[in-house]
Design an enzyme around this catalytic site. Structure first.
Site, PDB file in Angstrom:
ATOM      1  N   TYR A  51      42.276  14.865 -52.899  1.00  0.00           N
ATOM      2  CA  TYR A  51      42.269  13.863 -51.818  1.00  0.00           C
ATOM      3  C   TYR A  51      41.259  14.289 -50.775  1.00  0.00           C
ATOM      4  O   TYR A  51      41.229  15.460 -50.391  1.00  0.00           O
ATOM      5  CB  TYR A  51      43.648  13.750 -51.165  1.00  0.00           C
ATOM      6  CG  TYR A  51      44.214  12.359 -51.281  1.00  0.00           C
ATOM      7  CD1 TYR A  51      43.548  11.282 -50.673  1.00  0.00           C
ATOM      8  CD2 TYR A  51      45.360  12.086 -52.010  1.00  0.00           C
ATOM      9  CE1 TYR A  51      44.033   9.995 -50.803  1.00  0.00           C
ATOM     10  CE2 TYR A  51      45.847  10.802 -52.143  1.00  0.00           C
ATOM     11  CZ  TYR A  51      45.182   9.759 -51.542  1.00  0.00           C
ATOM     12  OH  TYR A  51      45.649   8.475 -51.672  1.00  0.00           O
ATOM     13  N   GLU A  53      40.194  12.059 -47.797  1.00  0.00           N
ATOM     14  CA  GLU A  53      39.986  11.000 -46.793  1.00  0.00           C
ATOM     15  C   GLU A  53      39.083  11.514 -45.680  1.00  0.00           C
ATOM     16  O   GLU A  53      39.276  12.634 -45.193  1.00  0.00           O
ATOM     17  CB  GLU A  53      41.330  10.564 -46.207  1.00  0.00           C
ATOM     18  CG  GLU A  53      42.064   9.578 -47.090  1.00  0.00           C
ATOM     19  CD  GLU A  53      43.378   9.121 -46.479  1.00  0.00           C
ATOM     20  OE1 GLU A  53      43.790   9.684 -45.449  1.00  0.00           O
ATOM     21  OE2 GLU A  53      44.001   8.215 -47.055  1.00  0.00           O
ATOM     22  N   ASP A 197      22.146  -7.491 -51.512  1.00  0.00           N
ATOM     23  CA  ASP A 197      23.028  -6.965 -52.557  1.00  0.00           C
ATOM     24  C   ASP A 197      22.174  -6.827 -53.815  1.00  0.00           C
ATOM     25  O   ASP A 197      21.891  -7.804 -54.496  1.00  0.00           O
ATOM     26  CB  ASP A 197      24.192  -7.944 -52.769  1.00  0.00           C
ATOM     27  CG  ASP A 197      25.111  -7.518 -53.905  1.00  0.00           C
ATOM     28  OD1 ASP A 197      24.795  -6.534 -54.608  1.00  0.00           O
ATOM     29  OD2 ASP A 197      26.144  -8.190 -54.096  1.00  0.00           O
ATOM     30  N   THR A 223      26.014  -1.862 -56.810  1.00  0.00           N
ATOM     31  CA  THR A 223      26.850  -1.111 -57.744  1.00  0.00           C
ATOM     32  C   THR A 223      25.965   0.017 -58.269  1.00  0.00           C
ATOM     33  O   THR A 223      24.746  -0.011 -58.109  1.00  0.00           O
ATOM     34  CB  THR A 223      27.275  -1.974 -58.949  1.00  0.00           C
ATOM     35  OG1 THR A 223      26.095  -2.424 -59.614  1.00  0.00           O
ATOM     36  CG2 THR A 223      28.094  -3.174 -58.519  1.00  0.00           C
ATOM     37  N   LYS A 226      25.111  -0.665 -63.219  1.00  0.00           N
ATOM     38  CA  LYS A 226      24.354  -1.667 -63.976  1.00  0.00           C
ATOM     39  C   LYS A 226      23.017  -1.036 -64.381  1.00  0.00           C
ATOM     40  O   LYS A 226      23.024  -0.057 -65.103  1.00  0.00           O
ATOM     41  CB  LYS A 226      24.260  -2.949 -63.154  1.00  0.00           C
ATOM     42  CG  LYS A 226      25.665  -3.549 -62.925  1.00  0.00           C
ATOM     43  CD  LYS A 226      25.690  -4.788 -62.064  1.00  0.00           C
ATOM     44  CE  LYS A 226      27.135  -5.243 -61.847  1.00  0.00           C
ATOM     45  NZ  LYS A 226      27.225  -6.383 -60.910  1.00  0.00           N
ATOM     46  N   ARG A 232      31.000   3.598 -62.656  1.00  0.00           N
ATOM     47  CA  ARG A 232      31.399   2.340 -62.022  1.00  0.00           C
ATOM     48  C   ARG A 232      31.724   2.633 -60.571  1.00  0.00           C
ATOM     49  O   ARG A 232      32.729   3.282 -60.267  1.00  0.00           O
ATOM     50  CB  ARG A 232      32.654   1.761 -62.676  1.00  0.00           C
ATOM     51  CG  ARG A 232      32.603   1.626 -64.174  1.00  0.00           C
ATOM     52  CD  ARG A 232      33.658   0.664 -64.662  1.00  0.00           C
ATOM     53  NE  ARG A 232      33.205  -0.680 -64.393  1.00  0.00           N
ATOM     54  CZ  ARG A 232      32.309  -1.320 -65.144  1.00  0.00           C
ATOM     55  NH1 ARG A 232      31.787  -0.769 -66.209  1.00  0.00           N
ATOM     56  NH2 ARG A 232      31.929  -2.526 -64.816  1.00  0.00           N
TER      57      ARG A 232
HETATM   58  C1  LIG Z   1      28.217  -6.894 -60.225  1.00  0.00           C
HETATM   59  C2  LIG Z   1      27.966  -7.406 -58.860  1.00  0.00           C
HETATM   60  C3  LIG Z   1      28.834  -7.121 -57.798  1.00  0.00           C
HETATM   61  C4  LIG Z   1      30.215  -6.557 -57.934  1.00  0.00           C
HETATM   62  O1  LIG Z   1      30.418  -5.404 -58.545  1.00  0.00           O
HETATM   63  P1  LIG Z   1      31.893  -4.895 -58.919  1.00  0.00           P
HETATM   64  O2  LIG Z   1      31.661  -3.429 -59.031  1.00  0.00           O
HETATM   65  O3  LIG Z   1      32.250  -5.575 -60.181  1.00  0.00           O
HETATM   66  O4  LIG Z   1      32.808  -5.232 -57.795  1.00  0.00           O
HETATM   67  C5  LIG Z   1      28.464  -7.539 -56.523  1.00  0.00           C
HETATM   68  N1  LIG Z   1      27.328  -8.215 -56.322  1.00  0.00           N
HETATM   69  C6  LIG Z   1      26.495  -8.538 -57.318  1.00  0.00           C
HETATM   70  C7  LIG Z   1      25.251  -9.294 -57.018  1.00  0.00           C
HETATM   71  C8  LIG Z   1      26.787  -8.158 -58.620  1.00  0.00           C
HETATM   72  O5  LIG Z   1      25.971  -8.510 -59.611  1.00  0.00           O
END
Ligand SMILES: *Cc1c(COP(=O)(O)O)cnc(C)c1O
Length: 413
Positions: A51, A53, A197, A223, A226, A232
Site C-alpha cells: 500500500y 497512498e 487524450d 493509456t 495501446k 494496462r
Molecule cells: C482507450 C481509451 C481510453 C480509456 O482507456 P481505459 O484504460 O480503457 O479506461 C480513453 N480515451 C481514449 C481516447 C481511448 O482510446
C-alpha cells in the site's frame, strides 16, 4: 505457472488457453498490444503487496522506501520520454486519468467541447452513459461529412458558440494525424484550456511518428497499454502549473492506493519506449497500417477518410454490402480478430454498425511486416467476399494458424 497449476487448475487452464488463442490468431484490435516479458514480470511481482497512498516521500503508509524508487523512475522516465514538465503515474486506467484531468482543470457543470463518440471520440469524453457526461456540460464536434477529417473551422465555430472552459482533442477511432497546434490556437481564441487524450497514439508520439501534443496542451492524458505497449494503466502529463491539482485529483480525489506493481511496469515500459528499437517498431506499425489499408482499398473496401496516417484503419463495410457485426463474426471464425465500429454519420445502429476498426500494433510486435501484411490483407478480403462460405473460412483459419506459428506472443522489450 507451476504453482498456480497446482493450486488453481481452473484458472491456470484459462491462462494457458488464452495464451494459445493469442498465439494462433491474427489480432487486429487497434487498442491492444502485447507486452514484453519484463513488463509482465513487473506486473506479476510482489510489489502488488504494497500500500502506498500518497506520492514518493509523502506517503500515508510505512515501508514505502523501496517502492518510492519505482515511482520516481516511472515519473522521470515518462517526463524524459514525452518531454513534459510533470508526470502522474498513478491513474488506474485511461478513463480514470481523464476523470482526474477534468476535475483538476474544470468544475462540475462547466462546458466542454470534445469529439463526438460516433465520429471517433471516447466514452470518457462526455458520453451520456459516462459519469463525465453527467458531471460536465459536454458539447461534441463531428468530423467533416465530406472529408471525414476533423474540421478545425467547424471546431472553432462551435467553440465560439458554446464558449467551453475546456477543449478536448483525441480519439479512439480516427485514422489521421491530429493537429494539436490548431486545437491550441482555437482554445486560445475562446480562452479555454486544452486537454489532449492521446491514448491510442501515445506510442507513436513517443517514437516521433505522430506530432506531440505536449508543447500545446495544458494536460495530456493517455493509456499505456495501446501503441505504447505497456501495462494496462493511465498516465497524465502536465505543465508545471497543473502539477499540484493533477496529483491531488488522482489521489485523494479519485483513487486510493496506487497499484505499485503496475507503476513499476509503467517504468519498464517507458524505458523500452526510449530505445531506437521502439522507434523502429512504431514506424513499422504505421507502415504496416498504410500497406494494409492500401491492400483492402484495392480490394474494394472503402476506407473512412480515404486511408490512414497512424496505426489504425476504419473501414466502411457498406462498400462490400456488409455490416460490422457480420464482418467481425466471419473474420473471427477465420482467426482474424477485429472490432465492429461506428463510422462517421453512420445511419446504422451501434450494435450493427457500418464499419470495422483494424489496427497493426500487435502483429507488428510479433514481428510481422510487409509480406505478412499482404497475406493478412488477402485473407480479410477473401472472408469479406464470402462471409457465409464455411469451407473457405475453415481453410483460411488453418492458414492463419500456420502463419502465426512463426511469430511469438512473448517478446523482449
Ligand atoms: C482507450 C481509451 C481510453 C480509456 O482507456 P481505459 O484504460 O480503457 O479506461 C480513453 N480515451 C481514449 C481516447 C481511448 O482510446
Amino acid at each position: 505457472m507451476v504453482s498456480i497449476q497446482q493450486s488453481d487448475p481452473e484458472i491456470a487452464d484459462i491462462i494457458i488457453r488464452e495464451e494459445a488463442r493469442q498465439k494462433c490468431q491474427v489480432n487486429l484490435i487497434a487498442s491492444e498490444n502485447i507486452v514484453s516479458d519484463a513488463v509482465l514480470a513487473a506486473q506479476g511481482s510482489v510489489l502488488t503487496n504494497k500500500y502506498a497512498e500518497g506520492y514518493p516521500g509523502r506517503r500515508y503508509y510505512g515501508g514505502c522506501e523501496v517502492v518510492d524508487e519505482a515511482e520516481e523512475h516511472a515519473r522521470s522516465r515518462a517526463v524524459e520520454l514525452f518531454g513534459a514538465d510533470h508526470a502522474n503515474v498513478q491513474a488506474h486506467s485511461g478513463t480514470q486519468a481523464n476523470i482526474a484531468a477534468y476535475s483538476a482543470l474544470i468544475s462540475p457543470g462547466d462546458t466542454v467541447l470534445a469529439m463526438d463518440l460516433a465520429h471517433g471520440g471516447h466514452l470518457s469524453h462526455g458520453a451520456s452513459v459516462s459519469l463525465t457526461g453527467k458531471v460536465y456540460n459536454f458539447h461534441h464536434y463531428p468530423v467533416s461529412s465530406e472529408s471525414e477529417l476533423i474540421d478545425l473551422d467547424l471546431v472553432r465555430e462551435m467553440a465560439k458558440e458554446v464558449r467551453p472552459s475546456l477543449i478536448v482533442a483525441g480519439a479512439s477511432a480516427y485514422p489521421r494525424i491530429i493537429d494539436f497546434e490548431g486545437f491550441r490556437s482555437i482554445a486560445d481564441e475562446v480562452d479555454a484550456r486544452l486537454m489532449v487524450d492521446m491514448a491510442h497514439i501515445a506510442g507513436l508520439v513517443a517514437a516521433g511518428v505522430h506530432p506531440s501534443p505536449i508543447p500545446h496542451a495544458d494536460v495530456v492524458t493517455t493509456t499505456t497499454h495501446k501503441t505504447l505497449r505497456g501495462p494496462r494503466s493511465g498516465l497524465i502529463l502536465c505543465r508545471k502549473k497543473w502539477r499540484k491539482k493533477i496529483d491531488s485529483a488522482v489521489f485523494p480525489g479519485g483513487q486510493g492506493g496506487p497499484l505499485m506493481h503496475q507503476v513499476a511496469a509503467r517504468a519498464v515500459c517507458f524505458r523500452e519506449a526510449l530505445t531506437d528499437q521502439f522507434r523502429d517498431y512504431s514506424r513499422q506499425v504505421v507502415d504496416n497500417s498504410i500497406h494494409l489499408g492500401q491492400i483492402l482499398s484495392d480490394g474494394g473496401l472503402r476506407l473512412v477518410s480515404g486511408g490512414t496516417d497512424n496505426h489504425m484503419i476504419l473501414a466502411d463495410l457498406r462498400s462490400m454490402d456488409l455490416t460490422g457485426d457480420i464482418a467481425e463474426a466471419a473474420l473471427g471464425r477465420a482467426g482474424i480478430v477485429v472490432n465492429m465500429n461506428m463510422i462517421p454519420y453512420d445511419p446504422a445502429p451501434p450494435r450493427r454498425p457500418s464499419g470495422m476498426r483494424i489496427g497493426t500494433p500487435t502483429i507488428t510486435s510479433r514481428g510481422m511486416g510487409e509480406e505478412e501484411v499482404r497475406r493478412i490483407g488477402g485473407m480479410i478480403l477473401e472472408v469479406l467476399n464470402k462471409p457465409d462460405d464455411k469451407n473457405n473460412i475453415e481453410g483460411i483459419r488453418a492458414r492463419v494458424r500456420e502463419m502465426c506459428e512463426g511469430y511469438p506472443t512473448r517478446i523482449q522489450g
